[in-house]
Design a protein around this motif. Structure first.
Motif, PDB file in Angstrom:
ATOM      1  N   ASN A   5       0.889  -1.207   0.033  1.00 60.84           N
ATOM      2  CA  ASN A   5       0.159  -0.072   0.007  1.00 60.84           C
ATOM      3  C   ASN A   5       0.993   1.150   0.224  1.00 60.84           C
ATOM      4  O   ASN A   5       1.586   1.403   0.974  1.00 60.84           O
ATOM      5  CB  ASN A   5      -0.953   0.016   1.137  1.00 60.84           C
ATOM      6  CG  ASN A   5      -2.010   1.212   1.334  1.00 60.84           C
ATOM      7  OD1 ASN A   5      -1.683   2.249   0.662  1.00 60.84           O
ATOM      8  ND2 ASN A   5      -3.254   0.832   2.072  1.00 60.84           N
ATOM      9  N   TYR A  36       0.260   3.053 -10.906  1.00 62.27           N
ATOM     10  CA  TYR A  36      -0.450   4.425 -10.556  1.00 62.27           C
ATOM     11  C   TYR A  36      -1.432   4.928 -11.564  1.00 62.27           C
ATOM     12  O   TYR A  36      -1.378   4.524 -12.567  1.00 62.27           O
ATOM     13  CB  TYR A  36       0.968   5.400 -10.538  1.00 62.27           C
ATOM     14  CG  TYR A  36       1.559   5.950 -11.542  1.00 62.27           C
ATOM     15  CD1 TYR A  36       1.010   6.991 -12.301  1.00 62.27           C
ATOM     16  CD2 TYR A  36       2.695   5.207 -12.229  1.00 62.27           C
ATOM     17  CE1 TYR A  36       1.510   7.231 -13.368  1.00 62.27           C
ATOM     18  CE2 TYR A  36       3.321   5.622 -13.580  1.00 62.27           C
ATOM     19  CZ  TYR A  36       2.662   6.863 -14.149  1.00 62.27           C
ATOM     20  OH  TYR A  36       3.070   6.991 -15.365  1.00 62.27           O
ATOM     21  N   THR A  37      -2.139   5.574 -10.750  1.00 63.80           N
ATOM     22  CA  THR A  37      -2.642   6.060  -9.495  1.00 63.80           C
ATOM     23  C   THR A  37      -3.913   5.738  -9.426  1.00 63.80           C
ATOM     24  O   THR A  37      -4.757   5.913  -9.953  1.00 63.80           O
ATOM     25  CB  THR A  37      -2.207   7.566  -9.262  1.00 63.80           C
ATOM     26  OG1 THR A  37      -0.972   8.067  -9.573  1.00 63.80           O
ATOM     27  CG2 THR A  37      -2.786   7.979  -8.010  1.00 63.80           C
ATOM     28  N   PHE A  38      -4.342   5.102  -8.027  1.00 61.76           N
ATOM     29  CA  PHE A  38      -5.587   4.670  -7.907  1.00 61.76           C
ATOM     30  C   PHE A  38      -6.364   5.797  -7.062  1.00 61.76           C
ATOM     31  O   PHE A  38      -5.892   6.322  -5.839  1.00 61.76           O
ATOM     32  CB  PHE A  38      -5.627   3.338  -7.023  1.00 61.76           C
ATOM     33  CG  PHE A  38      -5.162   2.263  -8.087  1.00 61.76           C
ATOM     34  CD1 PHE A  38      -5.992   1.371  -8.466  1.00 61.76           C
ATOM     35  CD2 PHE A  38      -3.614   2.206  -8.417  1.00 61.76           C
ATOM     36  CE1 PHE A  38      -5.595   0.526  -9.453  1.00 61.76           C
ATOM     37  CE2 PHE A  38      -3.363   1.039  -9.082  1.00 61.76           C
ATOM     38  CZ  PHE A  38      -4.258   0.230  -9.912  1.00 61.76           C
ATOM     39  N   ARG A  39      -7.508   6.222  -7.500  1.00 64.00           N
ATOM     40  CA  ARG A  39      -8.213   7.289  -6.891  1.00 64.00           C
ATOM     41  C   ARG A  39      -9.519   6.847  -6.676  1.00 64.00           C
ATOM     42  O   ARG A  39     -10.436   6.150  -7.654  1.00 64.00           O
ATOM     43  CB  ARG A  39      -8.199   8.561  -7.648  1.00 64.00           C
ATOM     44  CG  ARG A  39      -6.605   9.046  -7.808  1.00 64.00           C
ATOM     45  CD  ARG A  39      -6.698  10.377  -8.621  1.00 64.00           C
ATOM     46  NE  ARG A  39      -5.424  11.054  -8.526  1.00 64.00           N
ATOM     47  CZ  ARG A  39      -4.330  11.046  -9.358  1.00 64.00           C
ATOM     48  NH1 ARG A  39      -4.852  10.193 -10.617  1.00 64.00           N
ATOM     49  NH2 ARG A  39      -3.128  11.572  -9.435  1.00 64.00           N
ATOM     50  N   ASP A  40     -10.384   6.948  -5.456  1.00 62.43           N
ATOM     51  CA  ASP A  40     -11.722   6.718  -5.076  1.00 62.43           C
ATOM     52  C   ASP A  40     -12.799   7.325  -5.855  1.00 62.43           C
ATOM     53  O   ASP A  40     -14.071   6.802  -5.815  1.00 62.43           O
ATOM     54  CB  ASP A  40     -12.046   6.781  -3.648  1.00 62.43           C
ATOM     55  CG  ASP A  40     -11.132   5.645  -2.820  1.00 62.43           C
ATOM     56  OD1 ASP A  40     -10.232   4.925  -3.441  1.00 62.43           O
ATOM     57  OD2 ASP A  40     -11.256   5.423  -1.583  1.00 62.43           O
ATOM     58  N   TYR A  55      -9.683  -2.463  -6.542  1.00 63.17           N
ATOM     59  CA  TYR A  55      -8.496  -3.081  -6.034  1.00 63.17           C
ATOM     60  C   TYR A  55      -8.697  -4.528  -6.245  1.00 63.17           C
ATOM     61  O   TYR A  55      -7.585  -5.282  -6.289  1.00 63.17           O
ATOM     62  CB  TYR A  55      -8.663  -2.801  -4.445  1.00 63.17           C
ATOM     63  CG  TYR A  55      -8.689  -1.387  -4.117  1.00 63.17           C
ATOM     64  CD1 TYR A  55      -7.461  -0.498  -4.789  1.00 63.17           C
ATOM     65  CD2 TYR A  55      -9.372  -0.846  -3.059  1.00 63.17           C
ATOM     66  CE1 TYR A  55      -7.433   0.792  -4.413  1.00 63.17           C
ATOM     67  CE2 TYR A  55      -9.011   0.463  -2.593  1.00 63.17           C
ATOM     68  CZ  TYR A  55      -8.176   1.236  -3.334  1.00 63.17           C
ATOM     69  OH  TYR A  55      -7.925   2.551  -2.922  1.00 63.17           O
ATOM     70  N   LEU A 101       0.492  -0.777  -5.014  1.00 62.54           N
ATOM     71  CA  LEU A 101      -0.425   0.041  -5.646  1.00 62.54           C
ATOM     72  C   LEU A 101      -0.102   1.418  -5.152  1.00 62.54           C
ATOM     73  O   LEU A 101       0.107   1.691  -4.018  1.00 62.54           O
ATOM     74  CB  LEU A 101      -1.995  -0.073  -5.455  1.00 62.54           C
ATOM     75  CG  LEU A 101      -2.316  -1.442  -5.875  1.00 62.54           C
ATOM     76  CD1 LEU A 101      -3.891  -1.355  -5.649  1.00 62.54           C
ATOM     77  CD2 LEU A 101      -2.504  -1.673  -7.245  1.00 62.54           C
ATOM     78  N   THR A 141      -1.730   4.893  -4.548  1.00 63.73           N
ATOM     79  CA  THR A 141      -3.006   5.143  -4.065  1.00 63.73           C
ATOM     80  C   THR A 141      -3.271   6.637  -3.508  1.00 63.73           C
ATOM     81  O   THR A 141      -2.335   7.044  -2.530  1.00 63.73           O
ATOM     82  CB  THR A 141      -3.847   4.157  -3.131  1.00 63.73           C
ATOM     83  OG1 THR A 141      -5.239   4.776  -3.188  1.00 63.73           O
ATOM     84  CG2 THR A 141      -3.069   4.150  -1.884  1.00 63.73           C
ATOM     85  N   THR A 192      -5.027   6.075   0.958  1.00 65.38           N
ATOM     86  CA  THR A 192      -4.578   4.781   1.882  1.00 65.38           C
ATOM     87  C   THR A 192      -5.450   3.977   2.540  1.00 65.38           C
ATOM     88  O   THR A 192      -5.596   2.799   2.440  1.00 65.38           O
ATOM     89  CB  THR A 192      -3.447   5.515   2.629  1.00 65.38           C
ATOM     90  OG1 THR A 192      -2.501   6.472   1.969  1.00 65.38           O
ATOM     91  CG2 THR A 192      -2.523   4.328   3.477  1.00 65.38           C
ATOM     92  N   LEU A 250      -7.793   1.308   0.505  1.00 68.71           N
ATOM     93  CA  LEU A 250      -6.903   0.325   0.175  1.00 68.71           C
ATOM     94  C   LEU A 250      -6.561  -0.740   1.336  1.00 68.71           C
ATOM     95  O   LEU A 250      -6.628  -1.863   1.256  1.00 68.71           O
ATOM     96  CB  LEU A 250      -5.603   0.781  -0.546  1.00 68.71           C
ATOM     97  CG  LEU A 250      -4.740  -0.520  -0.904  1.00 68.71           C
ATOM     98  CD1 LEU A 250      -5.396  -1.417  -1.777  1.00 68.71           C
ATOM     99  CD2 LEU A 250      -3.414   0.277  -1.676  1.00 68.71           C
TER     100      LEU A 250
END
Length: 391
Positions: free
Chosen positions: A45, A316-320, A337, A349, A351, A354, A357
């Motif tokens: 993470n 990259y990049t993981f956004r909600d 995820y 990942l 993110t 944090t 995840l």
């Protein structure tokens, strides 16, 4: 006698207050014995610029929040001030996420420089001393995110960032990027002909960061060095055995220092070459699985080929937020995820969130394969349930 007691009490109070506060930039004044080690049994993470989905990026508060929420690594971008102090800041210009426009004393500092082949105009970090940069305040990058923290936090130094990780109550890794080294080396000069990369490694060594991936030294103070510039990674390989990650941009963008195409640096031949210097790659996720009209297409074989070359993959990049989630995921970041961690099989990942995840991983892979003792498993289950029951 009474007055002496009052004075003594005030002295002790001030002493306790001083030692209770983190002393930046002097890592590390906190001595945590038997700290919880870094987990290595599931994908990492990586807190992208801290927990910047909640708090303005690359600030003390964003990194502290990320650690609180369960980050394995806190990630940052390293640039330089005019006077050669390494700072944590993503953009080469200050325009977008600071209050520079409100500082009339700096109105004449706007410049135009070549940045990766593009003439870019703005207030560049390399034209401001650290003292001047510290007078600015950071704001949230996206208007749809929480704005309440705008104007509250300063730009921090590389040294202050290291302090945050070392002062954590558990082992937290760092993941600094050698950012825009071509530009930095053009505009900032250090004594003795030293380069940006030299100063970068010196800071890591100063605070004890060393060791190859998963070595005893590395596990004590974990760190990945990342960069979009292959020559910088090769250069620092002669100075430190810390693991390195080659970042990979969009398919249309060549490397900033060697002008190599995406296709060249993701070829099997290049993987066979670069694996002598790096332990993994960090590609933009939409190059691994192409997207058309916001729908995922057939995945490429990039992850499989990287793994075949014994290279990790940290996309990259993981956004909600919904605007960043492809339609396949039904506006649910947990679905995303699930896809990347369990179907694509990546190793970490980056993110902006944090906490989400971490919660996903806690519910889906909370235990190490070493947890084969039934009573220990029951204790961990009890702790997990207790944690969520308090919310």
């Amino acid at each position: 006698m009474a007055s002496f007691g009052v004075v003594a009490f005030i002295f002790l109070y001030l002493l306790v207050e001083c030692y209770a506060r983190p002393l930046y930039p002097l890592p590390s004044k906190t001595d945590y014995k038997n700290r919880q080690p870094l987990q290595t049994f599931r994908p990492y993470n990586i807190a992208h610029r801290g927990s910047n989905g909640e708090i303005p990026e690359e600030t003390v508060a964003a990194y502290m929040r990320a650690i609180e929420e369960g980050a394995d690594f806190i990630e940052t971008d390293i640039l330089s001030s005019k006077d050669g102090v390494l700072i944590c800041f993503h953009d080469v210009t200050l325009d977008d996420i600071t209050d520079i426009a409100e500082h009339k004393e700096f109105a004449n500092r706007k410049r135009t420089y070549d940045v990766q082949g593009v003439n870019t105009t703005g207030y560049f970090t390399v034209d401001f001393t650290l003292e001047e940069l510290k007078s600015l305040r950071v704001k949230q990058r996206y208007p749809f995110r929480d704005q309440q923290y705008n104007g509250k936090y300063q730009i921090i130094t590389f040294e202050e960032y290291i302090a945050i990780a070392l002062d954590a109550s558990r082992v937290v890794g760092i993941y600094p990027e050698i950012k825009n080294p071509v530009l930095i080396n053009q505009h900032v000069k250090w004594p003795g002909g030293k380069r940006f990369e030299d100063k970068f490694v010196e800071m890591l060594k100063k605070y004890g960061y060393k060791g190859s991936y998963l070595s005893k030294d590395w596990l004590k103070q974990p760190a990945f060095i990342q960069s979009f510039a292959p020559t910088s990674l090769i250069y620092v390989s002669n100075q430190t055995d810390l693991p390195k990650i080659l970042l990979i941009d969009d398919v249309t963008i060549p490397t900033q220092d060697t002008n190599q195409s995406y296709w060249e640096i993701t070829s099997d031949a290049y993987f066979n070459y670069i694996k002598d210097y790096v332990v993994g790659i960090g590609p933009w996720k939409d190059t691994i699985v192409p997207v058309v009209n916001n729908y995922l297409q057939t995945p490429t074989d990039l992850v499989a080929r990287a793994h075949a070359s014994n290279l990790q993959v940290h996309p990259y990049t993981f956004r909600d937020e919904n605007m960043f989630l492809h339609f396949n995921f039904n506006q649910d970041p947990y679905d995303e995820y699930e896809y990347w961690l369990n179907k694509m099989g990546v190793d970490g990942l980056f993110t902006d969130f944090t906490g989400s995840l971490h919660q996903f991983q806690q519910w889906n892979s909370p235990f190490s394969p070493k947890d084969d003792d039934a009573s220990e498993l029951l204790r961990k289950v009890a702790r997990l349930i207790s944690k969520y029951g308090k919310k």
